[in-house]
Design an enzyme around this catalytic site. Structure first.
Site, PDB file in Angstrom:
ATOM      1  N   SER A 135      -9.303   8.032   3.286  1.00 61.19           N
ATOM      2  CA  SER A 135      -8.186   7.419   2.556  1.00 61.19           C
ATOM      3  C   SER A 135      -8.194   7.990   1.147  1.00 61.19           C
ATOM      4  CB  SER A 135      -8.377   5.895   2.520  1.00 61.19           C
ATOM      5  OG  SER A 135      -7.405   5.296   1.695  1.00 61.19           O
ATOM      6  N   LYS A 161      -5.305  10.000   5.197  1.00 58.56           N
ATOM      7  CA  LYS A 161      -4.360   8.950   4.778  1.00 58.56           C
ATOM      8  C   LYS A 161      -4.162   9.074   3.281  1.00 58.56           C
ATOM      9  CE  LYS A 161      -5.270   4.019   4.002  1.00 58.56           C
ATOM     10  NZ  LYS A 161      -5.832   2.805   4.623  1.00 58.56           N
ATOM     11  N   LYS A 163      -2.390   7.354  -0.188  1.00 53.51           N
ATOM     12  CA  LYS A 163      -1.755   6.179  -0.778  1.00 53.51           C
ATOM     13  C   LYS A 163      -0.423   6.604  -1.383  1.00 53.51           C
ATOM     14  CE  LYS A 163      -5.089   3.071  -0.327  1.00 53.51           C
ATOM     15  NZ  LYS A 163      -4.911   1.829   0.437  1.00 53.51           N
ATOM     16  N   ASP A 188      -0.237   4.921   3.190  1.00 49.03           N
ATOM     17  CA  ASP A 188      -0.484   3.493   2.986  1.00 49.03           C
ATOM     18  C   ASP A 188       0.201   3.056   1.699  1.00 49.03           C
ATOM     19  OD1 ASP A 188      -1.416   0.916   2.843  1.00 49.03           O
ATOM     20  OD2 ASP A 188      -3.549   1.429   2.823  1.00 49.03           O
ATOM     21  N   GLU A 213       1.448   2.652   6.834  1.00 47.31           N
ATOM     22  CA  GLU A 213       0.663   1.421   6.725  1.00 47.31           C
ATOM     23  C   GLU A 213       1.252   0.476   5.675  1.00 47.31           C
ATOM     24  OE1 GLU A 213      -3.509   2.353   6.397  1.00 47.31           O
ATOM     25  OE2 GLU A 213      -4.024   0.370   5.607  1.00 47.31           O
ATOM     26  N   ASP A 238      -1.557  -3.982   7.819  1.00 49.71           N
ATOM     27  CA  ASP A 238      -2.886  -4.215   7.250  1.00 49.71           C
ATOM     28  C   ASP A 238      -2.876  -5.625   6.648  1.00 49.71           C
ATOM     29  OD1 ASP A 238      -5.048  -4.380   5.457  1.00 49.71           O
ATOM     30  OD2 ASP A 238      -4.876  -2.362   4.696  1.00 49.71           O
ATOM     31  N   LYS A 262      -9.362  -5.419   9.453  1.00 52.23           N
ATOM     32  CA  LYS A 262     -10.500  -5.525   8.535  1.00 52.23           C
ATOM     33  C   LYS A 262     -11.099  -6.884   8.831  1.00 52.23           C
ATOM     34  CE  LYS A 262      -8.276  -2.777   4.947  1.00 52.23           C
ATOM     35  NZ  LYS A 262      -7.558  -2.778   3.659  1.00 52.23           N
ATOM     36  N   GLY A 290     -10.800  -0.214   5.768  1.00 55.95           N
ATOM     37  CA  GLY A 290     -11.897  -0.267   4.800  1.00 55.95           C
ATOM     38  C   GLY A 290     -11.463  -0.929   3.510  1.00 55.95           C
TER      39      GLY A 290
END
Ligand code: OSB
Ligand code: MG
Length: 370
Positions: A135, A161, A163, A188, A213, A238, A262, A290
């Site tokens: 990530s 991934k 952000k 994400d 995400e 998420d 998670k 995570g």
């Protein structure tokens, strides 16, 4: 297991590089470690909250309060059977799942020692090793991000991934695709968009993303259902999924096609295993998310990821050195040459211990409850 004492240890561990998301820029992992003493055994749980209520409504302050003043009085000096009974005892608590999970996780560790069985065996894990993805945070410019992508691809990470946030999204993604047309790529948004951005997400359909995400608000599975119907790319929830019921609602409404679990966000492993099973029944692919956790949480995530429906997608369980120069387990979590993590079990000799000396070095404060 009789609960004799609970310590809440606050540690601060610097990140090797700042990690920026749509909601904040992290310079360090400010975390609570919960140490539960039971009849000569010690179980650790890592609380996954942050310094402020940024990812979800909890933070280290609220978790400290809930663990010390609400959870501890319920279990201290009581003899409880294990994590399931613990969950029944704290079922009167609304929300506050990160706090509950930190203690629940510690009780699984005690149960594992008491029964002489690995966490993988206890929860019914079936996989020996699990695939990991990386990530990547928001960077000062695209050049820096491309450099990071290159570095982690070279290390073998199975999925990249990135952000995103308003202003750091479609142009950045197009540039990444120009350089890497074929990599497994996901984004994400950490809840930073609304349905007003629907055209932006439609444009992302051209980029062959494995999933998007958590584009919208954490409490908005209705709008997520509208968005999912408007785009081809799967939505992965998420923040929105906090229980087996929210997962069922999202599946029934068509708010997502993939779920990131998670265990902390869902109040622990007991509830998260139910979500795993529900998703398996509905053919919803899942992966383990995570929270830039330290070694204690990271190791538990590896065991959780050994459940059967986690076989398809790569997890946000990077090697410890993705975030930290120093960590609190021996050995520190590291990836294999196949960029996988070996799941500790009762036969393969893989075993992690908590590095008490490292905790002492990184400790900011300790609360002893007995
Ligand atoms: O949304 O998945 C998230 C980190 C902090 C808070 C939320 C998230 C993340 C990550 C990092 O994406 C995942 C990891 O490597 O631990
Ligand atoms: Mg996320």
């Amino acid at each position: 297991m009789k609960i004799d004492r609970i310590d809440i240890i606050r540690v601060k561990v610097p990140f090797v590089h700042p990690f920026e998301t749509s909601f904040t820029r992290f310079e360090e992992r400010d975390a609570l470690i919960v140490k539960v003493y039971s009849e000569g055994l010690i179980g650790y749980g890592e609380c996954k909250a942050f310094y402020g209520p940024l990812y979800n409504p909890e933070d280290n302050g609220t978790c400290f309060h809930i663990i010390k003043n609400i959870i501890a009085p319920v279990i201290l000096h009581k003899d409880i059977e294990g994590p399931e009974e613990f969950m029944r005892l704290v079922s009167f608590i609304r929300g506050n799942r990160l706090a509950i999970a930190s203690v629940e996780n510690a009780l699984w560790e005690i149960k594992s020692q008491r029964d002489g069985k690995s966490l993988k065996t206890l929860i019914g894990g079936t996989q020996d090793e699990v695939k990991v993805g990386v990530s990547l945070g928001i960077e000062p410019n695209i050049q820096v991000l491309l450099g990071k992508i290159e570095k982690y691809l070279a290390e073998g990470y199975h999925r990249t991934k990135v952000k995103i946030k308003p202003g750091w999204d479609i142009d950045v993604l197009r540039e990444i695709r120009r350089h890497y047309p074929d990599i497994v790529l996901t984004v994400d948004a950490n809840s930073d968009y609304t349905l007003a951005d629907i055209e932006l997400f439609r444009a992302m359909d051209d980029l062959n993303l494995q999933y998007i995400e958590q584009p919208l608000a954490e409490d908005d599975i209705v709008d997520h259902a509208v968005l999912q119907k408007a785009i081809k790319t799967p939505i992965c929830l998420d923040e929105s999924i906090v229980s087996v019921d929210t997962a069922r609602h999202a599946i029934e409404l068509g708010s997502c096609k993939i779920i990131n679990i998670k265990s902390s966000r869902c109040g622990g492993l007991c509830e998260s295993i139910r979500i795993h099973n529900l998703c398996m029944k509905h053919n919803i692919p899942i992966w383990v998310g995570g929270m830039t956790e330290l070694g204690i949480g990271r190791v538990q995530n590896i065991s959780f990821a050994s459940l059967p429906n986690f076989a398809l997608l790569a997890h946000d369980i990077a090697a410890s050195n993705r975030y930290f120069a120093e960590d609190i387990t021996i050995p520190v979590v590291n990836i294999t040459s196949r960029c996988t993590l070996i799941v500790p079990d009762d036969t393969n000799g893989i075993h992690y211990e908590v590095d008490e000396k490292a905790i002492d070095r990184l400790m900011v404060s300790r609360e002893v409850i007995k």
